[in-house]
Design an enzyme around this catalytic site. Sequence first.
Site, PDB file in Angstrom:
ATOM      1  N   PHE A  90      25.525 -46.688  35.825  1.00 47.48           N
ATOM      2  CA  PHE A  90      24.157 -46.743  36.334  1.00 47.48           C
ATOM      3  C   PHE A  90      23.929 -48.113  36.947  1.00 47.48           C
ATOM      4  O   PHE A  90      23.980 -49.132  36.266  1.00 47.48           O
ATOM      5  CB  PHE A  90      23.094 -46.498  35.251  1.00 47.48           C
ATOM      6  N   ASP A  94      27.771 -56.147  36.433  1.00 48.41           N
ATOM      7  CA  ASP A  94      26.351 -55.792  36.483  1.00 48.41           C
ATOM      8  C   ASP A  94      25.780 -55.997  35.082  1.00 48.41           C
ATOM      9  O   ASP A  94      25.926 -55.148  34.204  1.00 48.41           O
ATOM     10  CB  ASP A  94      26.176 -54.341  36.940  1.00 48.41           C
ATOM     11  N   LYS A 116      16.024 -57.536  35.338  1.00 48.19           N
ATOM     12  CA  LYS A 116      15.272 -57.224  34.119  1.00 48.19           C
ATOM     13  C   LYS A 116      14.769 -58.462  33.357  1.00 48.19           C
ATOM     14  O   LYS A 116      13.792 -59.067  33.759  1.00 48.19           O
ATOM     15  CB  LYS A 116      16.089 -56.274  33.246  1.00 48.19           C
TER      16      LYS A 116
HETATM   17  C1  LIG Z   1      18.111 -51.135  35.356  1.00 47.10           C
HETATM   18  C2  LIG Z   1      19.452 -51.361  35.906  1.00 47.10           C
HETATM   19  C3  LIG Z   1      19.664 -51.543  37.291  1.00 47.10           C
HETATM   20  C4  LIG Z   1      18.569 -51.362  38.311  1.00 47.10           C
HETATM   21  O1  LIG Z   1      17.506 -52.240  38.140  1.00 47.10           O
HETATM   22  P1  LIG Z   1      16.117 -51.915  38.863  1.00 47.10           P
HETATM   23  O2  LIG Z   1      15.309 -53.174  38.642  1.00 47.10           O
HETATM   24  O3  LIG Z   1      15.533 -50.736  38.154  1.00 47.10           O
HETATM   25  O4  LIG Z   1      16.388 -51.643  40.280  1.00 47.10           O
HETATM   26  C5  LIG Z   1      20.940 -51.833  37.713  1.00 47.10           C
HETATM   27  N1  LIG Z   1      21.967 -51.933  36.856  1.00 47.10           N
HETATM   28  C6  LIG Z   1      21.808 -51.756  35.520  1.00 47.10           C
HETATM   29  C7  LIG Z   1      22.987 -51.895  34.619  1.00 47.10           C
HETATM   30  C8  LIG Z   1      20.551 -51.446  34.995  1.00 47.10           C
HETATM   31  O5  LIG Z   1      20.393 -51.239  33.697  1.00 47.10           O
END
Ligand SMILES: *Cc1c(COP(=O)(O)O)cnc(C)c1O
Length: 428
Positions: A146, A233, A274
């Site tokens: 994700f 990520d 985040k």
């Molecule tokens: C939440 C998330 C994203 C996307 O972040 P948004 O601010 O919702 O665009 C990307 N990668 C990971 C691992 C995430 O948990």
Amino acid sequence: MMISEKLRSQEAIELEDKYGAHNYHPLPVVLSRGEGVYVWDAEGKQYYDFLSAYSAVNQGHCHPKIVGAMVNQAQTLTLTSRAFYNDKLGVYEQYITNYFGFDKVLPMNTGAEAVETALKICRKWAYEKKGIAENEAQIIVCDGNFHGRTTTIISFSNDENARKNFGPYTAGFIKIPYDDTEALEKALTSSQNVAGFLVEPIQGEAGVYVPSEDFLAKAQALCAAHNVLFIADEVQTGIARTGSLLAVCGNCNCEKSCEKQATYVQPDILILGKALSGGAYPVSAVLANDAIMNVIKPGQHGSTFGGNPVAAATAIAALEVVEEEGLAANARRLGQLFRDLLQEYVTESNIVTLVRGKGLLNAIVINDTEESETAWNICVKLAENGLLAKPTHGNIIRFAPPLVMTEEQLRDCVAIIIKTLKAFEPEL
Ligand SMILES: *Cc1c(COP(=O)(O)O)cnc(C)c1O
């Protein structure tokens, strides 16, 4: 009067339902206030927040230092665009690059934007530094990933719900199983055109899958051997969530990133979002060293809001809080306690098959099918009992409270969770 007050939540739900696009399916709880580990609904009922806005609120709701920095900057200067310099951005860039140990940062707003930025940097590096032929670059990604919701990112998702009927899809991605270094090596050797490997150090949305102990280190070594960028990520796993500042820091619980620990895996590109703002403001970042970041020249990438002074001031405060309050160490200690306490219960439970996770990013797996409503119903009951969590992928419930929690609060939460689960145990 209770009846008229009750209408407030019901009304709020009806408004969202009538006027908002139905791209989410929320639990029927309407939140109107938050502080630390708690949120309150429109009727004043108090809950422990065990989602933390998908790990954006690691520092706790409405942290006074973070909100203070944000409000103060909002009253001074909010947005200049990058057509001009502003007096906060450089200070922030110096702070965050020192904090995480990289030469440079590229500031964006959301996680998905930061992932897109990393993909663009990786491709440009591949053509200009590695010498891959134009339009031939491949990026390896993992099953169950994700990384956000843009058209390119959902192109390499294997969640049909996220993907179906949003094509045509962006080409240039190779999918391999998660936590599989053999598959990675095969993909790396199968083509001269591999530019990068994009990976979550723990797969959060997929259901909190923690890879084998040595997966990240091996993956990074393989990437290095093939001159392929290792892209982490850490939008969800970063900023102390998993008991270290970054999940790639491995088993170190200091509050700053460094290269001193044997377990640290230095990504070529690090993606954050985040909790970078403590959930106060959309702030994301891509970090890399000069040899990579310098492929981006004026006009080649950008964002109107990226690097704005409010974001810069808020993110500095949010990162200071992580260090000052020892959040990585707290997440590590309380996460272990959480899993130990739940494991005792899981051993004798018929409704929960396992608890897994790292730091305060944990999940339980419910003994039912992915299509069943059981996990949803458990979450509804948890809310009634004063704790908010959400199923991810049907039968998995993620537990990710703010990292400012105390041990006493955590024990209280575990009691609520176990009491709730017991009501779902099948009759013997
Ligand atoms: C939440 C998330 C994203 C996307 O972040 P948004 O601010 O919702 O665009 C990307 N990668 C990971 C691992 C995430 O948990």
